[in-house]
Write a protein that holds these residues in place. Structure first.
Motif, PDB file in Angstrom:
ATOM      1  N   SER A   6      61.484  84.879  70.900  1.00  0.00           N
ATOM      2  CA  SER A   6      62.430  83.870  70.438  1.00  0.00           C
ATOM      3  C   SER A   6      62.484  83.823  68.917  1.00  0.00           C
ATOM      4  O   SER A   6      63.573  83.748  68.325  1.00  0.00           O
ATOM      5  N   ASP A   7      61.324  83.880  68.262  1.00  0.00           N
ATOM      6  CA  ASP A   7      61.296  83.863  66.802  1.00  0.00           C
ATOM      7  C   ASP A   7      62.087  85.039  66.225  1.00  0.00           C
ATOM      8  O   ASP A   7      62.870  84.880  65.278  1.00  0.00           O
ATOM      9  N   GLN A   8      61.880  86.231  66.795  1.00  0.00           N
ATOM     10  CA  GLN A   8      62.563  87.405  66.269  1.00  0.00           C
ATOM     11  C   GLN A   8      64.073  87.317  66.461  1.00  0.00           C
ATOM     12  O   GLN A   8      64.855  87.659  65.562  1.00  0.00           O
ATOM     13  N   ALA A  62      68.399  92.622  50.288  1.00  0.00           N
ATOM     14  CA  ALA A  62      68.654  91.230  50.676  1.00  0.00           C
ATOM     15  C   ALA A  62      67.484  90.596  51.410  1.00  0.00           C
ATOM     16  O   ALA A  62      67.425  89.371  51.540  1.00  0.00           O
ATOM     17  N   GLY A  63      66.556  91.395  51.895  1.00  0.00           N
ATOM     18  CA  GLY A  63      65.363  90.848  52.527  1.00  0.00           C
ATOM     19  C   GLY A  63      64.229  90.621  51.547  1.00  0.00           C
ATOM     20  O   GLY A  63      63.163  90.157  51.944  1.00  0.00           O
ATOM     21  N   LEU A  97      69.863  84.237  62.383  1.00  0.00           N
ATOM     22  CA  LEU A  97      69.986  83.546  61.099  1.00  0.00           C
ATOM     23  C   LEU A  97      70.440  84.527  60.018  1.00  0.00           C
ATOM     24  O   LEU A  97      71.328  84.215  59.210  1.00  0.00           O
ATOM     25  N   GLY A  98      69.842  85.716  60.004  1.00  0.00           N
ATOM     26  CA  GLY A  98      70.261  86.726  59.040  1.00  0.00           C
ATOM     27  C   GLY A  98      71.700  87.132  59.235  1.00  0.00           C
ATOM     28  O   GLY A  98      72.464  87.282  58.266  1.00  0.00           O
ATOM     29  N   ALA A 132      64.624  90.481  58.501  1.00  0.00           N
ATOM     30  CA  ALA A 132      64.050  90.317  57.166  1.00  0.00           C
ATOM     31  C   ALA A 132      64.888  89.368  56.318  1.00  0.00           C
ATOM     32  O   ALA A 132      64.347  88.532  55.572  1.00  0.00           O
ATOM     33  N   ILE A 133      66.216  89.470  56.435  1.00  0.00           N
ATOM     34  CA  ILE A 133      67.095  88.557  55.696  1.00  0.00           C
ATOM     35  C   ILE A 133      66.925  87.130  56.224  1.00  0.00           C
ATOM     36  O   ILE A 133      66.830  86.175  55.450  1.00  0.00           O
ATOM     37  N   GLY A 134      66.874  87.001  57.548  1.00  0.00           N
ATOM     38  CA  GLY A 134      66.659  85.680  58.132  1.00  0.00           C
ATOM     39  C   GLY A 134      65.355  85.070  57.666  1.00  0.00           C
ATOM     40  O   GLY A 134      65.288  83.880  57.333  1.00  0.00           O
TER      41      GLY A 134
END
Length: 329
Positions: free
Chosen positions: A141-143, A225-226, A149-150, A278-280
């Motif tokens: 779920s986190d991933q 961007a990450g 989000l990203g 990574a961006i998220g």
């Protein structure tokens, strides 16, 4: 979000992301591992996961035998911080993940098998171990939330910055010296509102690679961007090494950061799931500052450039400093 629209590829995409993602004073109570807003995590909770890892994961036992169990503690605390922040941030931004998508991944759980110490990069080993001793559904779920989000901000995220560079004369043979030079330059640039312009002008005159008013949309630089440059508010100086393979550090002052304006620019390629995650994760940085994160010193120090725990201040991967004095008009 495009990734969510391809259910047949979801398991493979997320499995790859899980396997490849590189995602001040501490609490006064010795029994508390971290404070984050009104949430706190106990030292016992962290130790319980360390004990579970040593019991269940052969790679964790190897780390313990090598007196490196502290790596597990730092990674557990990091993942707890990310979990708490991505959950809160997703709620505030209206980002959701379909439970059916999580169930689809869990049907072929990519975290079921123990991690192999021989086939896993050393820098990723603790991360992979901790993924496996946490609740797998929560990890998935986190991933997915980080990716979503990203993706939500990918085509709108832009930063404008002035920068200079620190280049090694010895091909990177002394990385500690390069880091020290970059940090010293960052401190110079953060001294007052006019300092960065003076430093960059002097460096430009001496032949260093510099730039003023550089505007970079995330869609044109998904890897960049990450990184820390995209995660700070205007009026912040950052020092970081974009790639450990290149003996170059960037020291920049962020002048503007936009999260709302779609960018009408050519996009070279679709971002990968790892880049979106990574961006998220980088978007959590400003929320972490607002939440007042405090970490027990037994787990090291929070490294805002790496969004991780470092063993000490001397081992952080970058520097983040507010510009001192009143902001320029």
């Amino acid at each position: 979000m495009r990734i969510m629209g391809r259910p047949r590829a979801l398991v493979a995409v997320l499995a790859a992301c899980l396997l490849l993602a590189g995602c001040g004073s501490g609490p006064s109570q010795v029994t508390t591992a971290l404070y984050l807003g009104d949430r706190h995590v106990s030292v016992d909770e962290v130790q319980g996961l360390i004990d579970k890892a040593v019991q269940e994961q052969p790679a964790a036992r190897q780390l313990a035998q090598q007196h490196k169990a502290d790596m597990l503690g730092r990674e557990i605390v990091r993942q707890m911080i990310v979990h708490q922040m991505v959950t809160q941030t997703a709620q505030m931004d209206g980002v959701v993940v379909d439970p059916a998508q999580i169930s689809q991944v869990m049907a072929q759980d990519p975290l079921a098998a123990p991690v192999s110490a021989t086939n896993t990069d050393a820098s990723q080993l603790a991360q992979q171990i901790v993924y496996r001793v946490r609740d797998h559904r929560e990890v998935v779920s986190d991933q997915l939330l980080l990716q979503s989000l990203g993706a939500q901000y990918f085509d709108k995220l832009t930063v404008t910055f002035d920068y200079t560079s620190v280049v090694s004369d010895d091909g990177g043979a002394n990385p500690v010296s390069m880091r020290e030079k970059a940090f010293a330059k960052a401190q110079q640039m953060a001294a007052d509102p006019a300092a960065a312009a003076k430093v960059i002008q002097a460096d430009s005159a001496s032949g260093q690679q510099t730039g003023v008013g550089e505007k970079v949309p995330a869609v044109q630089a998904p890897d960049l961007a990450g990184m820390v440059l995209f995660g700070v508010e205007p009026g912040t100086v950052v020092a970081f090494q974009p790639s450990s393979a290149q003996p170059v550090w960037i020291v920049a002052v962020v002048r503007a950061r936009d999260l709302t304006t779609p960018q009408a620019v050519d996009q070279t390629s679709e971002p990968t799931s790892t880049q979106l995650a990574a961006i998220g994760q980088r978007l959590l940085q400003t929320y972490l500052q607002q939440a007042g994160l405090k970490v027990n010193p037994r787990y090291g120090v929070w490294d805002p450039a790496g969004l991780a725990l470092a063993p000490s201040e001397a081992e952080t991967t970058g520097l983040v400093l507010p510009v001192k004095g009143p902001a320029q008009p």
